[in-house]
Design an enzyme around this catalytic site. Sequence first.
Site, mmCIF file in Angstrom:
data_model
loop_
_atom_site.group_PDB
_atom_site.id
_atom_site.type_symbol
_atom_site.label_atom_id
_atom_site.label_comp_id
_atom_site.label_asym_id
_atom_site.label_seq_id
_atom_site.Cartn_x
_atom_site.Cartn_y
_atom_site.Cartn_z
ATOM 1 N N SER A 127 0.843 -1.199 0.000
ATOM 2 C CA SER A 127 0.000 0.000 0.000
ATOM 3 C C SER A 127 0.875 1.245 0.000
ATOM 4 O O SER A 127 2.004 1.235 0.536
ATOM 5 C CB SER A 127 -0.834 -0.032 1.282
ATOM 6 O OG SER A 127 -1.407 1.223 1.534
ATOM 7 N N TYR A 151 -1.747 -0.883 10.881
ATOM 8 C CA TYR A 151 -2.030 -1.510 9.577
ATOM 9 C C TYR A 151 -0.856 -1.256 8.622
ATOM 10 O O TYR A 151 -0.313 -2.180 8.004
ATOM 11 C CB TYR A 151 -3.331 -0.961 8.984
ATOM 12 C CG TYR A 151 -3.472 -1.249 7.510
ATOM 13 C CD1 TYR A 151 -3.712 -2.544 7.048
ATOM 14 C CD2 TYR A 151 -3.329 -0.234 6.547
ATOM 15 C CE1 TYR A 151 -3.806 -2.819 5.688
ATOM 16 C CE2 TYR A 151 -3.423 -0.496 5.189
ATOM 17 C CZ TYR A 151 -3.666 -1.790 4.765
ATOM 18 O OH TYR A 151 -3.749 -2.043 3.417
ATOM 19 N N LYS A 155 2.144 -3.805 6.717
ATOM 20 C CA LYS A 155 2.511 -3.851 5.290
ATOM 21 C C LYS A 155 4.016 -3.654 5.122
ATOM 22 O O LYS A 155 4.664 -4.343 4.337
ATOM 23 C CB LYS A 155 1.757 -2.769 4.516
ATOM 24 C CG LYS A 155 0.272 -3.027 4.393
ATOM 25 C CD LYS A 155 0.002 -4.169 3.435
ATOM 26 C CE LYS A 155 -1.429 -4.647 3.504
ATOM 27 N NZ LYS A 155 -1.674 -5.925 2.855
HETATM 28 P P1 NAD Z 1 -10.763 -7.341 1.636
HETATM 29 O O1 NAD Z 1 -10.927 -7.256 3.095
HETATM 30 O O2 NAD Z 1 -11.972 -7.178 0.778
HETATM 31 O O3 NAD Z 1 -10.035 -8.713 1.215
HETATM 32 C C1 NAD Z 1 -9.093 -9.339 2.047
HETATM 33 C C2 NAD Z 1 -9.524 -10.796 2.191
HETATM 34 O O4 NAD Z 1 -8.581 -11.470 3.025
HETATM 35 C C3 NAD Z 1 -10.901 -10.939 2.849
HETATM 36 O O5 NAD Z 1 -11.724 -11.727 2.019
HETATM 37 C C4 NAD Z 1 -10.607 -11.633 4.186
HETATM 38 O O6 NAD Z 1 -11.658 -12.487 4.574
HETATM 39 C C5 NAD Z 1 -9.307 -12.360 3.867
HETATM 40 N N1 NAD Z 1 -8.458 -12.628 5.036
HETATM 41 C C6 NAD Z 1 -8.060 -11.769 5.990
HETATM 42 N N2 NAD Z 1 -7.271 -12.391 6.882
HETATM 43 C C7 NAD Z 1 -7.149 -13.690 6.469
HETATM 44 C C8 NAD Z 1 -6.475 -14.821 6.975
HETATM 45 N N3 NAD Z 1 -5.766 -14.774 8.104
HETATM 46 N N4 NAD Z 1 -6.585 -15.987 6.296
HETATM 47 C C9 NAD Z 1 -7.313 -16.073 5.155
HETATM 48 N N5 NAD Z 1 -7.993 -15.028 4.646
HETATM 49 C C10 NAD Z 1 -7.904 -13.848 5.293
HETATM 50 O O7 NAD Z 1 -9.662 -6.261 1.209
HETATM 51 P P2 NAD Z 1 -9.236 -5.730 -0.225
HETATM 52 O O8 NAD Z 1 -9.663 -4.309 -0.344
HETATM 53 O O9 NAD Z 1 -9.636 -6.703 -1.266
HETATM 54 O O10 NAD Z 1 -7.666 -5.714 -0.039
HETATM 55 C C11 NAD Z 1 -6.859 -6.807 -0.455
HETATM 56 C C12 NAD Z 1 -5.436 -6.542 -0.023
HETATM 57 O O11 NAD Z 1 -5.001 -5.294 -0.584
HETATM 58 C C13 NAD Z 1 -5.251 -6.406 1.488
HETATM 59 O O12 NAD Z 1 -4.038 -7.009 1.849
HETATM 60 C C14 NAD Z 1 -5.188 -4.915 1.698
HETATM 61 O O13 NAD Z 1 -4.451 -4.578 2.837
HETATM 62 C C15 NAD Z 1 -4.491 -4.457 0.428
HETATM 63 N N6 NAD Z 1 -4.773 -3.052 0.107
HETATM 64 C C16 NAD Z 1 -6.068 -2.650 -0.042
HETATM 65 C C17 NAD Z 1 -6.346 -1.306 -0.300
HETATM 66 C C18 NAD Z 1 -7.768 -0.834 -0.427
HETATM 67 O O14 NAD Z 1 -7.998 0.372 -0.317
HETATM 68 N N7 NAD Z 1 -8.748 -1.702 -0.678
HETATM 69 C C19 NAD Z 1 -5.286 -0.376 -0.431
HETATM 70 C C20 NAD Z 1 -3.965 -0.839 -0.313
HETATM 71 C C21 NAD Z 1 -3.725 -2.188 -0.044
HETATM 72 N N1 UFG Z 2 -12.577 11.399 3.082
HETATM 73 C C1 UFG Z 2 -13.577 12.270 3.430
HETATM 74 N N2 UFG Z 2 -14.730 11.740 3.934
HETATM 75 C C2 UFG Z 2 -14.926 10.387 4.071
HETATM 76 C C3 UFG Z 2 -13.882 9.518 3.716
HETATM 77 C C4 UFG Z 2 -12.708 10.064 3.228
HETATM 78 O O1 UFG Z 2 -13.447 13.476 3.305
HETATM 79 O O2 UFG Z 2 -15.990 9.975 4.548
HETATM 80 C C5 UFG Z 2 -11.338 11.953 2.494
HETATM 81 C C6 UFG Z 2 -10.081 11.648 3.293
HETATM 82 O O3 UFG Z 2 -9.873 12.641 4.264
HETATM 83 C C7 UFG Z 2 -9.019 11.637 2.188
HETATM 84 C C8 UFG Z 2 -9.782 11.104 0.950
HETATM 85 O O4 UFG Z 2 -11.156 11.324 1.231
HETATM 86 O O5 UFG Z 2 -8.602 12.946 1.904
HETATM 87 C C9 UFG Z 2 -9.565 9.612 0.704
HETATM 88 O O6 UFG Z 2 -9.841 8.911 1.923
HETATM 89 P P1 UFG Z 2 -9.966 7.316 1.959
HETATM 90 O O7 UFG Z 2 -10.331 6.940 3.343
HETATM 91 O O8 UFG Z 2 -10.867 6.847 0.858
HETATM 92 O O9 UFG Z 2 -8.510 6.823 1.568
HETATM 93 P P2 UFG Z 2 -7.124 7.078 2.298
HETATM 94 O O10 UFG Z 2 -6.216 7.632 1.258
HETATM 95 O O11 UFG Z 2 -7.256 7.818 3.551
HETATM 96 O O12 UFG Z 2 -6.703 5.597 2.702
HETATM 97 C C10 UFG Z 2 -6.496 4.595 1.705
HETATM 98 C C11 UFG Z 2 -6.797 3.209 2.264
HETATM 99 C C12 UFG Z 2 -5.827 2.877 3.385
HETATM 100 C C13 UFG Z 2 -4.432 3.048 2.901
HETATM 101 C C14 UFG Z 2 -4.227 4.433 2.335
HETATM 102 C C15 UFG Z 2 -2.864 4.614 1.712
HETATM 103 O O13 UFG Z 2 -8.103 3.174 2.774
HETATM 104 O O14 UFG Z 2 -6.011 1.523 3.732
HETATM 105 O O15 UFG Z 2 -5.182 4.674 1.283
HETATM 106 O O16 UFG Z 2 -2.677 3.677 0.725
HETATM 107 F F1 UFG Z 2 -3.598 2.866 3.948
#
Ligand code: NAD
Ligand code: UFG
Length: 331
Positions: A127, A151, A155
């Site tokens: 991330s 979190y 990572k």
């Molecule tokens: P998500 O929660 O939808 O998917 C993650 C999946 O992992 C879930 O289905 C959950 O049940 C499974 N899981 C969690 N712990 C587990 C374990 N111990 N064993 C087996 N399964 C397990 O999340 P996502 O948005 O699809 O994200 C996928 C990956 O990408 C994550 O590692 C997340 O940290 C990373 N990521 C997501 C974002 C985002 O904004 N969505 C941003 C940066 C990184």
């Molecule tokens: N925001 C609002 N109102 C809301 C939600 C978000 O104003 O209800 C704003 C936040 O302040 C930020 C922007 O919208 O300026 C984006 O916010 P998000 O929560 O959608 O995303 P972030 O960039 O804060 O966080 C995301 C992922 C995290 C990850 C991070 C960096 O959710 O898991 O990007 O990769 F760590």
Amino acid sequence: MTQKIILITGGTGYIGSHAVVAFEQAGYQTVTIDNLSNSSLDAFDGVEKILGYRPIFRQGDIRDWDFLKGVFFEFAFDGVIHFAGLKAVGESCKKPILYHNNNVGGSIELFRIMEEYGVRHIVFSSSATVYHPDNQSPLTEDMRLGTTNPYGTTKLVIEKILEDLARDAQWSVISLRYFNPIGAHPSGYIGEIPSGIPNNLLPYIMDVAIGKRDKVLVFGDDYDTRDGTGVRDYIDVCDLVDAHISAYEYHDSGYTPINIGTGIWVSVLEMIELVQSAIDQTISYEITSRRSGDIAECYANVSLAKKLLWWTATRTIKDSIMNGWNFVSNR
Ligand code: NAD
Ligand code: UFG
């Protein structure tokens, strides 16, 4: 040519379910594992509707050695796409041990079984949160790392473990540092299903659009940005999973972290405006105070992804909004 079998951890989640579709359509056989802690098999029903068949799924936890052993014994994997993990920043501050145990502990078990079975090819979901908050965007992969919440620390720790592993040239490891994934599959069968109140901006705006919530709370309009609201780099989930295929097919030994974003920055108010015009509906909002831990700007320099993976985002933000809206309104 025999079909390559790849393990997808967390494959019933938001990004993982899109990856299962994309890898299957690219000619791979996927085996998904997930403990369903933050997803359900509904996502796999959607995957089945898109593909016309149900890919292989085994329910279990990546921290469970016997479970992993069973899966690695059953299938001869070519490599692994590792999505499984917990991802809520706020929850991680309240439950750091859970996050370290699940994300770091689970990853260690996974890397251990990979080593035991000689499977040394992995793409990991990292991330942009691993970048130190003092860096100025656009962020490049060589910039200073440092995290502000558990979190993010999980990572970064997993990245470091992978970097150590990849000192052995038999390993080929790519960490993809995602910026802000949004959108859904164009079929409307799979997409993001936040549990409870959405933390992320677009799912929250969608909740307001369907009438589930009154208004979007805009977290601060006094940042040093174009309109004072937070600026991010929103990447379509289908573009994101395409980057995983390119990354998987980029065979190089060693460790490579790569940004996956668009390089385009969008503010909170611009995002609200874009959704309003895309779905032709007014979205109410109110400016409130800054959210703790937020930074003003976070967007990617995407040159490395272009150079190494020959990948670049192709969907527009409007495509992502329309596909996200299609998914949400179908449900
Ligand atoms: P998500 O929660 O939808 O998917 C993650 C999946 O992992 C879930 O289905 C959950 O049940 C499974 N899981 C969690 N712990 C587990 C374990 N111990 N064993 C087996 N399964 C397990 O999340 P996502 O948005 O699809 O994200 C996928 C990956 O990408 C994550 O590692 C997340 O940290 C990373 N990521 C997501 C974002 C985002 O904004 N969505 C941003 C940066 C990184
Ligand atoms: N925001 C609002 N109102 C809301 C939600 C978000 O104003 O209800 C704003 C936040 O302040 C930020 C922007 O919208 O300026 C984006 O916010 P998000 O929560 O959608 O995303 P972030 O960039 O804060 O966080 C995301 C992922 C995290 C990850 C991070 C960096 O959710 O898991 O990007 O990769 F760590």
